[in-house]
Design an enzyme around this catalytic site. Structure first.
Site, mmCIF file in Angstrom:
data_model
loop_
_atom_site.group_PDB
_atom_site.id
_atom_site.type_symbol
_atom_site.label_atom_id
_atom_site.label_comp_id
_atom_site.label_asym_id
_atom_site.label_seq_id
_atom_site.Cartn_x
_atom_site.Cartn_y
_atom_site.Cartn_z
ATOM 1 N N GLU A 260 20.832 12.941 -30.408
ATOM 2 C CA GLU A 260 20.367 14.207 -29.818
ATOM 3 C C GLU A 260 18.951 13.948 -29.328
ATOM 4 O OE1 GLU A 260 21.973 16.940 -29.346
ATOM 5 O OE2 GLU A 260 23.759 16.675 -30.574
ATOM 6 N N CYS A 294 13.608 21.038 -27.658
ATOM 7 C CA CYS A 294 14.286 20.143 -26.713
ATOM 8 C C CYS A 294 14.978 20.946 -25.618
ATOM 9 C CB CYS A 294 15.296 19.277 -27.454
ATOM 10 S SG CYS A 294 16.422 20.266 -28.442
HETATM 11 P P1 NAD Z 1 10.330 11.085 -32.166
HETATM 12 O O1 NAD Z 1 11.394 10.369 -31.413
HETATM 13 O O2 NAD Z 1 8.946 10.601 -32.031
HETATM 14 O O3 NAD Z 1 10.651 11.075 -33.722
HETATM 15 C C1 NAD Z 1 11.887 11.541 -34.226
HETATM 16 C C2 NAD Z 1 12.132 10.885 -35.570
HETATM 17 O O4 NAD Z 1 12.273 9.489 -35.370
HETATM 18 C C3 NAD Z 1 11.004 11.053 -36.587
HETATM 19 O O5 NAD Z 1 11.568 11.188 -37.859
HETATM 20 C C4 NAD Z 1 10.244 9.749 -36.456
HETATM 21 O O6 NAD Z 1 9.535 9.402 -37.626
HETATM 22 C C5 NAD Z 1 11.390 8.785 -36.225
HETATM 23 N N1 NAD Z 1 11.011 7.524 -35.568
HETATM 24 C C6 NAD Z 1 9.999 7.291 -34.709
HETATM 25 N N2 NAD Z 1 10.010 6.000 -34.342
HETATM 26 C C7 NAD Z 1 11.048 5.409 -34.981
HETATM 27 C C8 NAD Z 1 11.594 4.086 -35.007
HETATM 28 N N3 NAD Z 1 11.074 3.097 -34.304
HETATM 29 N N4 NAD Z 1 12.671 3.856 -35.779
HETATM 30 C C9 NAD Z 1 13.224 4.857 -36.499
HETATM 31 N N5 NAD Z 1 12.772 6.122 -36.513
HETATM 32 C C10 NAD Z 1 11.697 6.397 -35.750
HETATM 33 O O7 NAD Z 1 10.467 12.622 -31.769
HETATM 34 P P2 NAD Z 1 9.584 13.842 -32.272
HETATM 35 O O8 NAD Z 1 8.274 13.790 -31.565
HETATM 36 O O9 NAD Z 1 9.607 13.930 -33.747
HETATM 37 O O10 NAD Z 1 10.450 15.072 -31.738
HETATM 38 C C11 NAD Z 1 10.396 15.525 -30.453
HETATM 39 C C12 NAD Z 1 11.519 14.949 -29.620
HETATM 40 O O11 NAD Z 1 12.772 15.271 -30.204
HETATM 41 C C13 NAD Z 1 11.572 15.533 -28.227
HETATM 42 O O12 NAD Z 1 11.856 14.521 -27.306
HETATM 43 C C14 NAD Z 1 12.723 16.530 -28.310
HETATM 44 O O13 NAD Z 1 13.328 16.828 -27.087
HETATM 45 C C15 NAD Z 1 13.643 15.824 -29.220
HETATM 46 N N6 NAD Z 1 14.585 16.766 -29.848
HETATM 47 C C16 NAD Z 1 15.885 16.737 -29.441
HETATM 48 C C17 NAD Z 1 16.782 17.651 -29.978
HETATM 49 C C18 NAD Z 1 18.213 17.662 -29.565
HETATM 50 O O14 NAD Z 1 19.014 18.264 -30.272
HETATM 51 N N7 NAD Z 1 18.602 17.021 -28.476
HETATM 52 C C19 NAD Z 1 16.349 18.570 -30.940
HETATM 53 C C20 NAD Z 1 15.013 18.571 -31.324
HETATM 54 C C21 NAD Z 1 14.140 17.644 -30.764
#
Ligand code: NAD
Length: 487
Positions: A260, A294
């Site tokens: 997602e 998102c």
């Molecule tokens: P992010 O991708 O920075 O982080 C998401 C998660 O991934 C966190 O738990 C983070 O610690 C982890 N993470 C970061 N780098 C990683 C790696 N190398 N390996 C494993 N895990 C890692 O996103 P964010 O800033 O926390 O959230 C915002 C983003 O999430 C936006 O792009 C938003 O659109 C998206 N989002 C999507 C949905 C959906 O349902 N499509 C819902 C909510 C948020």
């Protein structure tokens, strides 16, 4: 703890900062400060898991797997139902906790808790309806028996913007399917995840079925977990960039992935739209979570006949919003999650202005403590500006003008993303025709909010793979097993 224990104050950050949650026990530690975005100050500290702790969580999930898989579906269902009830009973305290660590307005946090709890209720119901299949082959050669088995240990990685709902949207179907899980929440909002663990334990989820770890090294920790052959599923919600990295990582051990990812939702308003309804919808689609969603409307395409009235109406509503700490009940727009987020929003707005956009309201970072950005409306934005292509993730509404239906569809689709879109028109035939032309997984037709636990949530293009929620959401946590049977 039991259901009969004295009620806990779920809003107390200290309650949820007691350690990693592995195998039904707290494993104390520190290393990750949790920052209140309204003041920029720490409110708690949670442990920083390394690879050993991550593998201990896999061991715990593995030790619990056979028992949970064998637990009758009705019993799993009743536990999930208790989790719904407990979350609902604790809703106000959980909302205060979310408002504190995430910064979102209390009204948004209350909405999130209600939405998050519904995933437990929905999957309590779905747990008892996992279907199989039995039929003859077309040639009559034998019988086909299809069973659905739990996929195995799941790694669930969630973002900070919906710290409760993104966790329950994964935990609910995983537990209903009979899987054990390791939840790795975002380091910005770990307290809500640990609160979920506590609620699950209170409601009878056996030790090891849900494990929660926080870490400052998500890359190596995830790599170690996905490299363990006992782990069969990665369910990730977060940015498209991290999603791409994780897909490559999961490919090494051919782990099933649900993704997602990010969005860049267009919000289309046609001349024949009900202006007030479109403005109401725009405020919800843009300002839920102060734009940190998102599904947030990222680009407003408004037909030329209604454009000026829409801009004036939107600017008036945005300017009237009360900005402040999420925990203040009067607040309608809370702070952003980090200072870096504010800087990114500021960069996108400054760049758009340098390319000729006009600030109708907002548009300047306020002085003082906390990570605030004001509700902002921009008009005359150039379609090639980065603000049209990147997720703003903040309270900024750039408005673009269009003439024809075809032009609107073309503009809506000029993005690598395809999560959500919105269409406003009184002509239902047009609204449905335009919806068919838009490349997105979800479309709000004369509605600014589409999320519902009973509906399939997810995106196309680079917004992700798979769907969460709805009747199909549980399938991501099940494997079909085919038995060729003669009798
Ligand atoms: P992010 O991708 O920075 O982080 C998401 C998660 O991934 C966190 O738990 C983070 O610690 C982890 N993470 C970061 N780098 C990683 C790696 N190398 N390996 C494993 N895990 C890692 O996103 P964010 O800033 O926390 O959230 C915002 C983003 O999430 C936006 O792009 C938003 O659109 C998206 N989002 C999507 C949905 C959906 O349902 N499509 C819902 C909510 C948020």
């Amino acid at each position: 703890m039991t259901l009969d224990a004295a009620p806990l104050d779920y809003a107390d950050p200290a309650l949820h900062a007691q350690g990693l949650w592995i195998g039904g026990k707290w494993h104390p530690g520190g290393g990750i400060p949790v920052i209140d975005p309204a003041r920029g100050l720490p409110i708690a500290e949670v442990p920083d898991a390394g690879i050993d702790a991550a593998l201990a969580a896999v061991d715990a999930a593995d030790a619990a797997a056979a028992g949970w898989r064998a637990t009758p579906h009705r019993q799993r269902s009743e536990i999930l139902r208790r989790m719904f009830t407990r979350m609902t009973e604790e809703a106000e305290a959980l909302a205060r906790l979310i408002a504190l660590e995430n910064g979102k307005a209390l009204s948004d946090a209350r909405g999130e808790v209600a939405y998050a709890a519904e995933f437990f209720r929905w999957y309590a119901e779905e747990a008892t309806r996992i279907a199989g299949e039995f039929r003859r082959t077309p040639s009559g050669s034998h019988n086909i028996l299809v069973d659905h088995e739990p996929i195995g240990i799941c790694l669930l990685i969630t973002p900070w913007n919906f710290p409760a709902a993104m966790a329950t949207r994964k935990i609910g179907p995983a537990l209903a399917a009979g899987c054990t899980v390791i939840l790795k929440p975002a380091s910005e909002t770990p307290l809500t995840a640990y609160a979920m663990a506590r609620i699950a334990a209170d409601c009878g989820v056996p030790p090891g079925v849900i494990n929660v770890i926080t870490t400052t090294q998500p890359g190596p920790v995830t790599s170690a977990i996905l490299g363990d052959p006992r782990v069969r599923k990665l369910s990730f919600t977060g940015s498209t960039g991290v999603g791409r990295t994780l897909l490559a990582e999961a490919a090494r051990s051919v782990v099933s992935c649900s993704m997602e990812l990010g969005g860049n939702a267009p919000f289309l308003v046609f001349d024949d739209a009900d202006l007030d309804a479109a403005l109401d919808g725009a405020m919800v689609a843009k300002m839920r979570n102060a734009g940190e969603a998102c599904t947030a409307a990222n680009r407003f395409y408004v037909q030329e006949g209604i454009h000026d009235a829409f801009v004036a109406g939107l600017a008036a509503r945005m300017a009237a919003l009360k900005v402040g700490p999420g925990t203040d009940p009067a607040t309608q727009c809370g702070p952003m999650i980090t200072r870096r987020s504010v800087q990114k929003i500021d960069r996108l707005v400054s760049d758009a202005v340098a390319r000729g956009a006009r600030i109708v309201t907002g548009g300047a970072v306020p002085p003082g403590e906390g990570f605030y950005y004001p509700p902002t409306v921009l008009e005359n934005v150039m379609p090639e500006a980065p603000i049209a292509h990147e997720e703003i993730f903040g309270p900024v509404a750039p408005v673009y003008r269009f003439r024809t239906e075809d032009e609107a569809i073309r503009l809506a689709n000029t993005t690598e993303y395809g999560l959500a879109a919105y269409v406003y028109s009184r002509d239902l035939a047009r609204a449905l025709r335009v919806s068919r032309g838009i490349e997105a997984g979800m479309i709000g037709v004369n509605r600014g909010l589409m999320s519902d636990p009973a509906a399939p949530f997810g995106g196309v293009k680079q917004s992700g793979l798979g769907r969460e929620g709805g009747v199909t959401g549980i399938l991501d946590f099940l494997e079909a097993k085919y038995l060729a049977v003669d009798f």
